[in-house]
Motif scaffolding. Structure first.
Motif, PDB file in Angstrom:
ATOM      1  N   SER A 116       0.794  -1.319   0.025  1.00  0.00           N
ATOM      2  CA  SER A 116       0.019   0.154   0.169  1.00  0.00           C
ATOM      3  C   SER A 116       0.768   1.276  -0.077  1.00  0.00           C
ATOM      4  O   SER A 116       1.906   1.145   0.407  1.00  0.00           O
ATOM      5  N   ALA A 117      -0.030   2.544   0.046  1.00  0.00           N
ATOM      6  CA  ALA A 117       1.177   3.390   0.021  1.00  0.00           C
ATOM      7  C   ALA A 117       1.770   3.585   1.047  1.00  0.00           C
ATOM      8  O   ALA A 117       2.977   4.195   1.212  1.00  0.00           O
ATOM      9  N   ARG A 118       1.223   3.126   2.151  1.00  0.00           N
ATOM     10  CA  ARG A 118       1.254   3.724   3.917  1.00  0.00           C
ATOM     11  C   ARG A 118       2.888   2.414   4.126  1.00  0.00           C
ATOM     12  O   ARG A 118       3.763   2.923   4.126  1.00  0.00           O
ATOM     13  N   ARG A 119       2.892   1.657   3.719  1.00  0.00           N
ATOM     14  CA  ARG A 119       3.541   0.320   3.605  1.00  0.00           C
ATOM     15  C   ARG A 119       4.500   0.783   2.536  1.00  0.00           C
ATOM     16  O   ARG A 119       5.685   1.344   3.074  1.00  0.00           O
ATOM     17  N   VAL A 120       5.003   1.251   1.011  1.00  0.00           N
ATOM     18  CA  VAL A 120       5.568   2.166   0.610  1.00  0.00           C
ATOM     19  C   VAL A 120       6.570   3.188   1.257  1.00  0.00           C
ATOM     20  O   VAL A 120       8.048   3.206   1.363  1.00  0.00           O
ATOM     21  N   ARG A 121       5.869   4.057   1.995  1.00  0.00           N
ATOM     22  CA  ARG A 121       6.801   4.813   2.573  1.00  0.00           C
ATOM     23  C   ARG A 121       7.766   4.610   3.422  1.00  0.00           C
ATOM     24  O   ARG A 121       8.231   5.496   3.978  1.00  0.00           O
ATOM     25  N   ARG A 122       7.306   3.748   4.175  1.00  0.00           N
ATOM     26  CA  ARG A 122       7.973   3.073   5.899  1.00  0.00           C
ATOM     27  C   ARG A 122       8.560   2.078   5.379  1.00  0.00           C
ATOM     28  O   ARG A 122       9.703   1.140   6.126  1.00  0.00           O
ATOM     29  N   ASP A 123       9.052   1.907   3.845  1.00  0.00           N
ATOM     30  CA  ASP A 123       9.682   0.276   4.139  1.00  0.00           C
ATOM     31  C   ASP A 123      11.102   0.464   3.686  1.00  0.00           C
ATOM     32  O   ASP A 123      11.545   0.296   2.371  1.00  0.00           O
ATOM     33  N   VAL A 124      12.588   0.821   4.417  1.00  0.00           N
ATOM     34  CA  VAL A 124      13.093   0.994   4.640  1.00  0.00           C
ATOM     35  C   VAL A 124      14.552   0.861   5.906  1.00  0.00           C
ATOM     36  O   VAL A 124      13.266   0.332   6.633  1.00  0.00           O
ATOM     37  N   ALA A 125      14.853  -0.118   6.194  1.00  0.00           N
ATOM     38  CA  ALA A 125      15.781  -1.005   6.852  1.00  0.00           C
ATOM     39  C   ALA A 125      17.408  -0.594   7.027  1.00  0.00           C
ATOM     40  O   ALA A 125      17.910  -0.098   4.990  1.00  0.00           O
ATOM     41  N   LEU A 126      18.188  -0.605   7.329  1.00  0.00           N
ATOM     42  CA  LEU A 126      19.354   0.245   7.815  1.00  0.00           C
ATOM     43  C   LEU A 126      20.046  -1.134   8.437  1.00  0.00           C
ATOM     44  O   LEU A 126      19.941  -1.333   9.407  1.00  0.00           O
ATOM     45  N   MET A 127      21.262  -1.844   8.395  1.00  0.00           N
ATOM     46  CA  MET A 127      21.842  -2.806   8.582  1.00  0.00           C
ATOM     47  C   MET A 127      23.156  -2.300   8.820  1.00  0.00           C
ATOM     48  O   MET A 127      23.381  -1.847   8.222  1.00  0.00           O
ATOM     49  N   ARG A 128      23.747  -2.544   9.936  1.00  0.00           N
ATOM     50  CA  ARG A 128      24.645  -2.852  10.590  1.00  0.00           C
ATOM     51  C   ARG A 128      25.682  -4.218  10.543  1.00  0.00           C
ATOM     52  O   ARG A 128      25.255  -5.260  10.636  1.00  0.00           O
ATOM     53  N   LEU A 129      26.723  -4.590   9.785  1.00  0.00           N
ATOM     54  CA  LEU A 129      27.633  -5.442   9.336  1.00  0.00           C
ATOM     55  C   LEU A 129      28.780  -5.678  10.472  1.00  0.00           C
ATOM     56  O   LEU A 129      29.451  -5.005  11.499  1.00  0.00           O
ATOM     57  N   GLU A 130      29.206  -7.036  10.559  1.00  0.00           N
ATOM     58  CA  GLU A 130      30.191  -7.525  11.801  1.00  0.00           C
ATOM     59  C   GLU A 130      31.512  -6.695  12.152  1.00  0.00           C
ATOM     60  O   GLU A 130      31.095  -6.890  12.889  1.00  0.00           O
ATOM     61  N   GLU A 131      31.663  -6.161  11.027  1.00  0.00           N
ATOM     62  CA  GLU A 131      32.906  -5.566  10.585  1.00  0.00           C
ATOM     63  C   GLU A 131      33.012  -4.249   9.472  1.00  0.00           C
ATOM     64  O   GLU A 131      32.330  -4.541   8.210  1.00  0.00           O
ATOM     65  N   PRO A 132      33.717  -3.479   9.750  1.00  0.00           N
ATOM     66  CA  PRO A 132      33.247  -2.970   8.090  1.00  0.00           C
ATOM     67  C   PRO A 132      34.234  -3.211   7.018  1.00  0.00           C
ATOM     68  O   PRO A 132      34.910  -4.021   6.891  1.00  0.00           O
ATOM     69  N   ILE A 133      33.346  -2.574   5.824  1.00  0.00           N
ATOM     70  CA  ILE A 133      34.391  -2.967   4.495  1.00  0.00           C
ATOM     71  C   ILE A 133      34.597  -2.125   4.372  1.00  0.00           C
ATOM     72  O   ILE A 133      34.678  -0.866   4.526  1.00  0.00           O
ATOM     73  N   PRO A 134      36.694  -1.809   3.751  1.00  0.00           N
ATOM     74  CA  PRO A 134      37.187  -0.168   4.081  1.00  0.00           C
ATOM     75  C   PRO A 134      37.199   0.456   2.152  1.00  0.00           C
ATOM     76  O   PRO A 134      36.400  -0.442   1.541  1.00  0.00           O
ATOM     77  N   TYR A 135      37.706   1.496   2.686  1.00  0.00           N
ATOM     78  CA  TYR A 135      36.962   2.399   1.859  1.00  0.00           C
ATOM     79  C   TYR A 135      38.075   1.683   0.516  1.00  0.00           C
ATOM     80  O   TYR A 135      37.751   2.078  -1.077  1.00  0.00           O
ATOM     81  N   SER A 136      38.960   1.279   0.772  1.00  0.00           N
ATOM     82  CA  SER A 136      40.077   0.764  -0.797  1.00  0.00           C
ATOM     83  C   SER A 136      39.064  -0.270  -1.393  1.00  0.00           C
ATOM     84  O   SER A 136      39.443  -0.672  -2.133  1.00  0.00           O
ATOM     85  N   ILE A 137      37.968  -0.938  -0.691  1.00  0.00           N
ATOM     86  CA  ILE A 137      37.598  -2.109  -1.784  1.00  0.00           C
ATOM     87  C   ILE A 137      36.221  -1.805  -2.207  1.00  0.00           C
ATOM     88  O   ILE A 137      35.598  -1.329  -2.484  1.00  0.00           O
ATOM     89  N   ALA A 138      35.357  -0.876  -1.201  1.00  0.00           N
ATOM     90  CA  ALA A 138      33.999  -0.729  -1.604  1.00  0.00           C
ATOM     91  C   ALA A 138      34.056   1.475  -1.053  1.00  0.00           C
ATOM     92  O   ALA A 138      33.884   1.324   0.113  1.00  0.00           O
ATOM     93  N   ASN A 139      33.602   1.718  -2.175  1.00  0.00           N
ATOM     94  CA  ASN A 139      33.413   3.845  -1.586  1.00  0.00           C
ATOM     95  C   ASN A 139      31.580   3.657  -1.352  1.00  0.00           C
ATOM     96  O   ASN A 139      30.988   3.482  -2.327  1.00  0.00           O
ATOM     97  N   PRO A 140      31.076   4.086  -0.133  1.00  0.00           N
ATOM     98  CA  PRO A 140      29.821   4.069  -0.043  1.00  0.00           C
ATOM     99  C   PRO A 140      29.039   5.217  -0.518  1.00  0.00           C
ATOM    100  O   PRO A 140      30.033   5.932  -0.807  1.00  0.00           O
ATOM    101  N   PHE A 141      27.870   5.108  -1.047  1.00  0.00           N
ATOM    102  CA  PHE A 141      27.031   6.092  -1.454  1.00  0.00           C
ATOM    103  C   PHE A 141      26.426   6.730  -0.788  1.00  0.00           C
ATOM    104  O   PHE A 141      26.115   6.671   0.960  1.00  0.00           O
ATOM    105  N   ALA A 142      26.281   8.328  -0.421  1.00  0.00           N
ATOM    106  CA  ALA A 142      25.803   9.535  -0.083  1.00  0.00           C
ATOM    107  C   ALA A 142      24.748   9.165  -0.809  1.00  0.00           C
ATOM    108  O   ALA A 142      24.298   9.508  -1.244  1.00  0.00           O
ATOM    109  N   LEU A 143      23.271  10.255   0.697  1.00  0.00           N
ATOM    110  CA  LEU A 143      22.311  10.077   0.173  1.00  0.00           C
ATOM    111  C   LEU A 143      21.963  11.508  -0.410  1.00  0.00           C
ATOM    112  O   LEU A 143      22.480  13.042   0.303  1.00  0.00           O
ATOM    113  N   HIS A 144      20.979  11.682  -0.826  1.00  0.00           N
ATOM    114  CA  HIS A 144      21.051  13.079  -1.647  1.00  0.00           C
ATOM    115  C   HIS A 144      20.428  13.782  -1.136  1.00  0.00           C
ATOM    116  O   HIS A 144      19.085  13.855  -0.092  1.00  0.00           O
ATOM    117  N   SER A 145      20.410  14.891  -1.221  1.00  0.00           N
ATOM    118  CA  SER A 145      20.141  16.382  -0.076  1.00  0.00           C
ATOM    119  C   SER A 145      20.206  17.385  -1.382  1.00  0.00           C
ATOM    120  O   SER A 145      20.659  17.112  -2.118  1.00  0.00           O
TER     121      SER A 145
END
Length: 272
Positions: A116-145
């Motif tokens: 539903s529209a209400r479900r779509v608006r809240r359909d987001v999850a944030l997850m913490r990983l067991e250990e960081p992935i180095p920048y040398s392997i993957a450069n995270p994306f920033a959120l658009h502002s």
């Protein structure tokens, strides 16, 4: 426009249909040169049950859809270790594999509710990983502002028929935006859930939304995502609040000695 958006969003029907890749607009990222700049996109394996797509937004934080992070049978987040983020997975090889150890999803999101529209608006999850992935392997994306220039967007995801490598659709478009929902004509299918909808900001793409569902407005296949500006800070606060605390130990140190006997008490947050 707002009335049409709400009507089509409420009438969303998740579909298993596959739309064939549009020649010249989609590219399968298989070698290291292809992956350059897209290493932060990964397949999110849900045990042996299936997969979604997820994206690094920090060295140890991954953004995806809430329906990918919650067990439909219980409505609760999957237990630590059930989910695995596989950064830049391509033909069986990933740049980094990390287990998910903590999940934050909106408390009012119900995993087994119909779309539903209400479900779509809240359909987001944030997850913490067991250990960081180095920048040398993957450069995270920033959120658009800020304001979005134009309607052109891009999506890079896994999906049915393209499970073993990222497929990037270089150009698709926002159809409507309002009431906390963004609709778009990007080619998404099962497995694309949780993938980032990306908008260009200077030389780099930034995350504008997350794929939640695919449906139809009566004329064409339409994908749906949500606005992220308020919900992501909310999820970060939940992760911080519920983060496991380091064990605290007390040692008795004899003045002038390194032996633990009697004397002053010192508290160390790292156990040393």
């Amino acid at each position: 426009m707002k009335r049409l958006l709400l009507k089509t969003a409420i009438c969303l029907v998740v579909t298993a249909s596959i739309v064939q890749a549009q020649t010249g607009n989609q590219r399968r990222l298989t070698d290291r040169d292809d992956l350059y700049g897209w290493e932060a996109v990964g397949r999110l394996d849900i045990g042996e049950q299936g997969f979604c797509t997820a994206t690094l937004i920090a060295q140890d934080l991954v953004l995806t859809a809430a329906h990918c992070a919650l067990d439909k049978a219980t409505g609760e987040p999957y237990a630590p270790g059930v989910l695995t983020f596989r950064a830049g997975l391509s033909d069986g090889r990933s740049l980094a594999d990390r287990k998910v150890v903590q999940i934050a999803a909106p408390s009012d999101f119900v995993a087994n509710n119909p779309v539903s529209a209400r479900r779509v608006r809240r359909d987001v999850a944030l997850m913490r990983l067991e250990e960081p992935i180095p920048y040398s392997i993957a450069n995270p994306f920033a959120l658009h502002s800020g304001r979005l220039s134009g309607t052109e967007i891009s999506v890079a995801s896994y999906g049915r028929g393209r499970t073993e490598a990222i497929t990037r659709q270089r150009s698709c478009r926002i159809l409507q935006r309002g009431q906390g929902i963004i609709s778009f004509n990007c080619d998404v299918t099962l497995g694309s859930s949780g993938s980032a909808i990306l908008a260009k900001s200077g030389p780099r793409w930034q995350i504008l939304s997350v794929v939640s569902a695919v449906g139809s407005d009566g004329r064409r296949k339409v994908g749906y995502g949500m606005e992220l500006s308020e919900i992501v800070p909310e999820l970060k606060a939940i992760l911080h609040r519920d983060a496991p605390r380091p064990a605290v130990t007390i040692r008795r140190i004899q003045p002038g000695s390194n032996r633990s006997t009697s004397g002053a008490k010192f508290i160390s947050s790292d156990g040393s």
